[in-house]
Design an enzyme around this catalytic site. Sequence first.
Site, PDB file in Angstrom:
ATOM      1  N   TRP A  33       0.877  -1.181   0.000  1.00 56.57           N
ATOM      2  CA  TRP A  33       0.000   0.000   0.000  1.00 56.57           C
ATOM      3  C   TRP A  33       0.899   1.211   0.000  1.00 56.57           C
ATOM      4  O   TRP A  33       1.638   1.423   0.968  1.00 56.57           O
ATOM      5  CB  TRP A  33      -0.923   0.027   1.227  1.00 56.57           C
ATOM      6  CG  TRP A  33      -1.968   1.108   1.097  1.00 56.57           C
ATOM      7  CD1 TRP A  33      -1.913   2.383   1.601  1.00 56.57           C
ATOM      8  CD2 TRP A  33      -3.207   1.010   0.392  1.00 56.57           C
ATOM      9  NE1 TRP A  33      -3.041   3.089   1.244  1.00 56.57           N
ATOM     10  CE2 TRP A  33      -3.851   2.267   0.500  1.00 56.57           C
ATOM     11  CE3 TRP A  33      -3.832  -0.005  -0.332  1.00 56.57           C
ATOM     12  CZ2 TRP A  33      -5.099   2.523  -0.076  1.00 56.57           C
ATOM     13  CZ3 TRP A  33      -5.079   0.260  -0.905  1.00 56.57           C
ATOM     14  CH2 TRP A  33      -5.700   1.511  -0.772  1.00 56.57           C
ATOM     15  N   ASP A  34       0.891   1.978  -1.089  1.00 53.76           N
ATOM     16  CA  ASP A  34       1.819   3.100  -1.166  1.00 53.76           C
ATOM     17  C   ASP A  34       1.127   4.452  -1.244  1.00 53.76           C
ATOM     18  O   ASP A  34       1.786   5.478  -1.319  1.00 53.76           O
ATOM     19  CB  ASP A  34       2.780   2.911  -2.349  1.00 53.76           C
ATOM     20  CG  ASP A  34       2.041   2.729  -3.674  1.00 53.76           C
ATOM     21  OD1 ASP A  34       0.837   3.019  -3.739  1.00 53.76           O
ATOM     22  OD2 ASP A  34       2.698   2.298  -4.646  1.00 53.76           O
ATOM     23  N   CYS A  35      -0.218   4.447  -1.239  1.00 55.27           N
ATOM     24  CA  CYS A  35      -1.026   5.677  -1.304  1.00 55.27           C
ATOM     25  C   CYS A  35      -0.929   6.393  -2.660  1.00 55.27           C
ATOM     26  O   CYS A  35      -1.551   7.429  -2.867  1.00 55.27           O
ATOM     27  CB  CYS A  35      -0.689   6.676  -0.187  1.00 55.27           C
ATOM     28  SG  CYS A  35      -1.056   6.082   1.481  1.00 55.27           S
ATOM     29  N   CYS A  36      -0.131   5.865  -3.593  1.00 51.56           N
ATOM     30  CA  CYS A  36       0.115   6.552  -4.872  1.00 51.56           C
ATOM     31  C   CYS A  36      -1.010   6.331  -5.880  1.00 51.56           C
ATOM     32  O   CYS A  36      -1.780   5.379  -5.783  1.00 51.56           O
ATOM     33  CB  CYS A  36       1.411   6.049  -5.503  1.00 51.56           C
ATOM     34  SG  CYS A  36       2.839   6.114  -4.410  1.00 51.56           S
TER      35      CYS A  36
END
Length: 271
Positions: A33-36
């Site tokens: 999960w990288d929020c990108c």
Amino acid sequence: MAVLQAVLILATVSRILAADTKFTGTGSTGLYWDCCKPSCSWTEKGPWLTHPVQTCKKDDSPLSDFTVGSACGQGGTAFVCNNQQPWAVNDTFSYGFTSTFIPGASEFDWCCSCYELIFLNGGLQGKRMIVQASNTGYDDPTRTIFGVGAPGEKDFANGCMNRYGSDGGGFLGNEGRPLTKRTDCESLPKPLQQGCFWRFDWFLDAYKPNMTFQRVKCPKALTDVTGCIRNDEDKFNASASTNAASTPYGESFSLLVTSLALAAFALAFNI
Ligand SMILES: *[C@@H]1O[C@H](CO)[C@@H](O)[C@H](O)[C@H]1NC(C)=O
Ligand SMILES: *[C@@H]1O[C@H](CO)[C@@H](O)[C@H](O)[C@H]1NC(C)=O
Ligand SMILES: *[C@@H]1O[C@H](CO)[C@@H](O)[C@H](O)[C@H]1NC(C)=O
């Protein structure tokens, strides 16, 4: 003549087999999960009828402009939408979104395609997920990997820190403090906790379990979240496990049998 025929038949057979590996096979999974902004959120990534995978502003409201850059390192303002976290329907079936890589295929094949995953190990044996490929993973381009987007992993967290202005109690962006138990999820920003709990409750905190994957027609439950529907969906059935011969694999298998029969005939009669 027999040689030419054999070459043609072999070429057909290998084309069929090569095409199939885009839709079905085995691979491994993982979590990220990288929020990108997901890679399938750009306009040129697939043959979709609607629009690319929905992205969101920092406050998680939908962003209608798919040309806006990713908030991760490109000075853009587009983030992943937080409703693209996995959820359990029951103890053996979940929905989710993945960062996908299938050797021999490309984003044009997997972006917004849906796959049924059946887990083989890691305590998850026999559990199923239907996922939509919303992103692309380039960690190891020699292997099929479906990374399930579920918050709580410690890698590539710059986007999350940009978004939440916090380090999530130390778990975001901190290699030294891996998240190891369910209660650790409470340290994450509130919008990221649900998928983190899923990791412990349904996914049993499994480490990179393997799976079989098969392309299926996307369920509305997933396309309602991303808004992305491909123009080749009608070639696939809703669930592969209930009808093994219902995907293009079935069609290819009969072509393969026909080719082999022709080859045997050609050899037997030396034509
Ligand atoms: C779980 O949900 C899936 C999808 O709706 C369904 O096919 C399956 O039968 C359910 N399993 C149980 C044990 O309820
Ligand atoms: C998944 O398969 C790979 C390759 O066969 C193997 O090395 C790995 O240990 C497997 N993973 C698990 C969790 O069993
Ligand atoms: C889906 O499954 C049905 C029932 O086996 C089959 O007749 C049909 O051809 C399949 N549809 C597609 C689009 O593959």
